[in-house]
Enzyme design. Structure first.
Site, mmCIF file in Angstrom:
data_model
loop_
_atom_site.group_PDB
_atom_site.id
_atom_site.type_symbol
_atom_site.label_atom_id
_atom_site.label_comp_id
_atom_site.label_asym_id
_atom_site.label_seq_id
_atom_site.Cartn_x
_atom_site.Cartn_y
_atom_site.Cartn_z
ATOM 1 N N GLY A 105 80.028 -59.218 90.852
ATOM 2 C CA GLY A 105 81.248 -59.653 91.246
ATOM 3 C C GLY A 105 81.555 -61.315 91.038
ATOM 4 N N ASP A 151 69.600 -55.565 93.619
ATOM 5 C CA ASP A 151 69.707 -54.093 93.082
ATOM 6 C C ASP A 151 69.454 -54.084 91.766
ATOM 7 O OD1 ASP A 151 70.906 -53.817 95.512
ATOM 8 O OD2 ASP A 151 72.786 -53.623 95.007
ATOM 9 N N GLY A 194 70.866 -50.258 97.363
ATOM 10 C CA GLY A 194 71.035 -49.828 96.162
ATOM 11 C C GLY A 194 72.493 -48.891 96.153
ATOM 12 N N GLU A 249 70.831 -46.163 99.513
ATOM 13 C CA GLU A 249 71.931 -45.730 100.183
ATOM 14 C C GLU A 249 72.912 -45.351 99.435
ATOM 15 O OE1 GLU A 249 73.422 -49.882 101.534
ATOM 16 O OE2 GLU A 249 72.857 -50.637 99.611
ATOM 17 N N GLN A 285 65.027 -56.422 103.303
ATOM 18 C CA GLN A 285 64.905 -56.144 101.675
ATOM 19 C C GLN A 285 65.460 -57.818 100.920
ATOM 20 O OE1 GLN A 285 65.822 -51.912 100.135
ATOM 21 N NE2 GLN A 285 66.607 -52.149 102.256
ATOM 22 N N ARG A 454 30.806 -55.294 85.166
ATOM 23 C CA ARG A 454 30.520 -55.918 84.000
ATOM 24 C C ARG A 454 29.319 -55.022 83.251
ATOM 25 N NH1 ARG A 454 32.954 -61.010 83.532
ATOM 26 N NH2 ARG A 454 33.631 -61.898 85.473
ATOM 27 N N ARG A 549 48.528 -85.793 101.304
ATOM 28 C CA ARG A 549 47.282 -85.204 100.766
ATOM 29 C C ARG A 549 47.384 -84.831 99.385
ATOM 30 N NH1 ARG A 549 44.714 -82.271 105.841
ATOM 31 N NH2 ARG A 549 43.856 -83.836 106.800
HETATM 32 P P1 ADP Z 1 77.969 -59.892 94.077
HETATM 33 O O1 ADP Z 1 78.236 -61.240 92.833
HETATM 34 O O2 ADP Z 1 76.823 -59.836 94.505
HETATM 35 O O3 ADP Z 1 78.515 -58.810 93.023
HETATM 36 P P2 ADP Z 1 80.733 -59.719 95.451
HETATM 37 O O4 ADP Z 1 80.964 -58.634 94.610
HETATM 38 O O5 ADP Z 1 80.923 -59.683 96.684
HETATM 39 O O6 ADP Z 1 79.046 -60.049 95.261
HETATM 40 O O7 ADP Z 1 81.436 -61.036 94.707
HETATM 41 C C1 ADP Z 1 81.029 -62.422 95.074
HETATM 42 C C2 ADP Z 1 82.476 -63.193 95.075
HETATM 43 O O8 ADP Z 1 82.934 -63.426 93.749
HETATM 44 C C3 ADP Z 1 83.542 -62.563 95.851
HETATM 45 O O9 ADP Z 1 83.680 -62.896 97.146
HETATM 46 C C4 ADP Z 1 84.653 -62.897 95.127
HETATM 47 O O10 ADP Z 1 84.947 -64.378 95.521
HETATM 48 C C5 ADP Z 1 84.197 -63.234 93.595
HETATM 49 N N1 ADP Z 1 84.868 -62.099 93.094
HETATM 50 C C6 ADP Z 1 84.115 -60.849 92.808
HETATM 51 N N2 ADP Z 1 84.801 -60.261 91.944
HETATM 52 C C7 ADP Z 1 85.838 -60.661 91.725
HETATM 53 C C8 ADP Z 1 86.928 -60.511 90.730
HETATM 54 N N3 ADP Z 1 87.482 -59.095 90.197
HETATM 55 N N4 ADP Z 1 87.884 -61.771 90.661
HETATM 56 C C9 ADP Z 1 87.750 -62.690 91.146
HETATM 57 N N5 ADP Z 1 86.621 -63.027 91.765
HETATM 58 C C10 ADP Z 1 85.922 -61.845 92.064
#
Ligand code: ADP
Length: 628
Positions: A105, A151, A194, A249, A285, A454, A549
């Site tokens: 994301g 993940d 996951g 999950e 985790q 050894r 130290r």
């Molecule tokens: P990860 O980076 O771990 O996959 P997220 O999917 O929650 O986590 O994304 C983190 C942040 O990145 C989101 O809160 C958002 O601000 C930004 N983000 C995620 N997807 C998009 C997208 N399609 N367009 C713009 N920003 C995004």
């Protein structure tokens, strides 16, 4: 050049090591660094979320879990308006490029910002928010992503930052469950993270010798639970005292609905009559001090990110680690491919999803399925024996190799004999037959159950070995060990002309904590040794941080400086003395001056790591006295 750093999305252990490496490598190259707090939300908010970083800003953070920059989910950044605000803040702060550490994301957001950059600047100039000259032919905004996700579901890297620590946490937890389960004949159902990626569940199952695994990438037909119950029943009948079942999950029934822990326990209760206990590992985790692997990975990727962002190529990339080397992949490709796997899983195209996870994922699934069987698939064939053995000194993980080798071979009907104490034992005829269940609990035992000592091979031993090979009808040898085991195998090979019994395949499996063998990036055992070293170093750092130290720490590795170098990177040691570098007085002088300046500038602790055979002249005690 001014570089911003953010950590975004789910936090992952090792992010701090990346922040430290990026900051220090950038400062070292004359760039300025701004730490931006709270992920993309911080970029949108601006103001106090932007803080200039100097060398000391990232002191003492290498061993901390989480991220000192914080992370947040940002809805605002998902909108064009939010990203325009982010662009404004970045432009006003004079930031030319960003290193973004995060998951899918976060990197998707980074790509959008890059693509819209010129557009945002033009609009901001038109609104009078930035001077018009800033929007005329603007340089592309530089973006480098680093994979940060426990993940391990990102394309363009073999491992993402945080996954190894999470896996170690799972292994430790399941090991503990196994030790209580064994005394009470229990069944444990363990849920791991996951949502769309079964990496943690699968590798956790391989690493703990679990008896069943459920992952999102595998297609579940309507009879999956019948197979599971049958497998567990056979395990009990074959004498297994406990069962461990690991599920991700995101594992789903054939109709796409999630498989819940309660469903699994209910099935086990009604069909098998066992009360299963559920353990949901949850956020533990994510937590904890990063493993040595994650610290080294994050440090190397951080350094490579700075190289790229200060280099000539403005293409936005993610720097991952492929075949143990940092590698840049265009960000658009990373984002597209990562999304594609997710879509395949969401649409139930499991075959494609599994293919996209890559060979090692598929291989591991296959291996797990064989190892978890209650008994071999094939009857014993009349094909002589394969001998398995371990040569000394021992290394952690040897037993897991023996267990796997035995079961994989035996599953195909191949008889396997264990040879105690390596080639020395072979000469003495110290051979025993090994069966499927004999190795059941070997997976997490240190040392070697067959013994690894050894041994100096003499020419007189060779005919004795030939004799035993004939007597036991040994048709191949799998020898696990380090350099001396390799050399012994070589001697056997050289004696083939005079002893025809020796004309059998000999397979070497590299296992030594020294990580000094050819033709492999890692030897089995080195990672455990490295984790042991940094555990100890972390403790030293905590106890000593109040005093001025310097600690001189000697680590193993014989003529190889791997453990010394990797543990220096992972612990942030000030000096490392390696055999590859040698030690000379000028070098000691220079390092000591630097340490002095560090103390004068507020440093509280000095850490010097010396490889045991770093120099024939200047040993550990000599270095200690010089420090004194
Ligand atoms: P990860 O980076 O771990 O996959 P997220 O999917 O929650 O986590 O994304 C983190 C942040 O990145 C989101 O809160 C958002 O601000 C930004 N983000 C995620 N997807 C998009 C997208 N399609 N367009 C713009 N920003 C995004």
């Amino acid at each position: 050049m001014r570089i911003g750093i953010i950590t975004s999305g789910g936090d992952a252990p090792g992010m701090n090591a990346a922040i430290r490496a990026i900051t220090r490598c950038a400062l070292d190259r004359g760039a300025e660094v701004v730490g931006i707090h709270e992920g993309w939300q911080g970029v949108v908010d601006g103001g106090s979320k932007f803080r200039a970083f100097d060398w000391r800003s990232t002191g003492g953070i290498l061993q901390l879990g989480g991220t000192i920059l914080g992370t947040a989910r940002s809805e605002a950044f998902r909108t064009v308006t939010g990203r325009r605000q982010a662009a404004l803040n970045l432009a006003l702060a004079g930031i030319d490029g960003l290193v973004v550490i995060g998951g899918d994301g976060s990197l998707t957001g980074a790509l959008l910002l890059y693509q819209e950059w010129a557009e945002h600047l033009a609009a901001l100039a038109a609104d009078g928010k930035i001077p018009p000259e800033k929007a005329e032919n603007p340089a592309p905004f530089r973006i480098v992503g680093l994979p940060g996700s426990i993940d391990n579901d990102q394309f363009g890297t073999d491992m993402s930052i945080g996954a190894d620590t999470a896996l170690n946490t799972i292994v430790e937890a399941v090991d503990r469950l196994q030790s209580t389960a064994d005394s009470h004949q229990r069944t444990f159902v363990v849920e791991v993270m996951g949502r769309r990626c079964g990496y943690l569940a699968l590798m956790g199952a391989v690493a703990t010798g679990a008896d069943w695994v459920l992952i999102p990438e595998e297609e579940m037909d309507s009879r999956w639970h019948h197979r599971m119950v049958e497998a567990l029943r056979m395990g009990r009948e074959a004498g297994r005292r406990h069962d461990v079942l690991i599920f991700a999950e995101g594992a789903r029934h054939s109709d796409g609905l999630p498989i819940r822990a309660e469903a699994i326990t209910e099935i086990l209760k009604t069909r098998l009559g066992v009360e299963a206990r559920v353990t949901v590992l949850g956020h533990v985790q994510r937590g904890g001090s990063p493993s040595a692997f994650d610290r080294v990975l994050a440090s190397r990727l951080g350094a490579a990110a700075v190289d790229h962002i200060l280099g000539p190529d403005p293409t936005p990339v993610m720097i991952g680690q492929i075949h143990n080397m940092p590698k840049a992949t265009p960000l658009d490709e990373v984002v597209a491919k990562s999304h594609e796997v997710n879509t395949q899983i969401d649409h139930g195209n499991f075959e494609q999803a599994l293919q996209m996870r890559g060979r090692s994922f598929l291989d591991s699934l296959q291996v797990l399925k064989t190892l978890a069987r209650a008994q071999p698939k094939a009857e014993l064939a009349e094909r002589g024996r394969i001998a398995i053995m371990t040569g000394g000194p021992d290394a952690p993980g040897m037993n897991a190799i023996l267990r796997t080798a035995l079961r994989i071979a035996r599953n195909e009907g191949q008889d396997v004999a264990g040879v105690r104490f390596g080639f020395g034992g072979l000469a003495r005829g110290d051979v025993l037959d090994l069966g499927w269940m004999d190795v059941q609990n070997w997976i997490n035992l240190g040392g070697s159950e067959l013994g690894a000592v050894r041994y100096a091979m003499s020419d007189a031993d060779i005919p004795l070995m030939a004799e035993q090979i004939k007597k036991w009808d040994i048709r191949g040898i799998i020898a696990v060990g380090g350099l001396s085991t390799y050399q012994q195998a070589m001697k056997l090979m050289q004696a083939r002309a005079t002893h025809k019994e020796l004309n059998i395949p000999i397979i070497l499996v590299p296992a030594t904590i020294d990580n000094n063998l050819p033709a492999t990036d890692f030897t089995v055992g080195a990672d455990t040794a490295l984790n042991n070293i940094i555990d100890a170093l972390d403790k030293i750092k905590y106890t000593a941080s109040a005093a001025h130290r310097t600690y001189v720490v000697e680590v193993m590795g014989r003529e190889s400086g791997y453990l010394a170098l990797a543990s220096s990177i992972a612990s942030g040691a000030e000096m490392q003395l390696l055999s590859e570098d040698g030690i000379d007085l000028d070098m000691l002088q220079r390092d000591i001056q630097q340490l002095r300046r560090g103390f004068a500038g507020g440093k509280k602790l000095g850490l010097v790591i010396i490889a045991e055979e770093a120099s024939p002249y200047y040993d550990t005690d000599f270095v200690r006295r010089i420090m004194e």
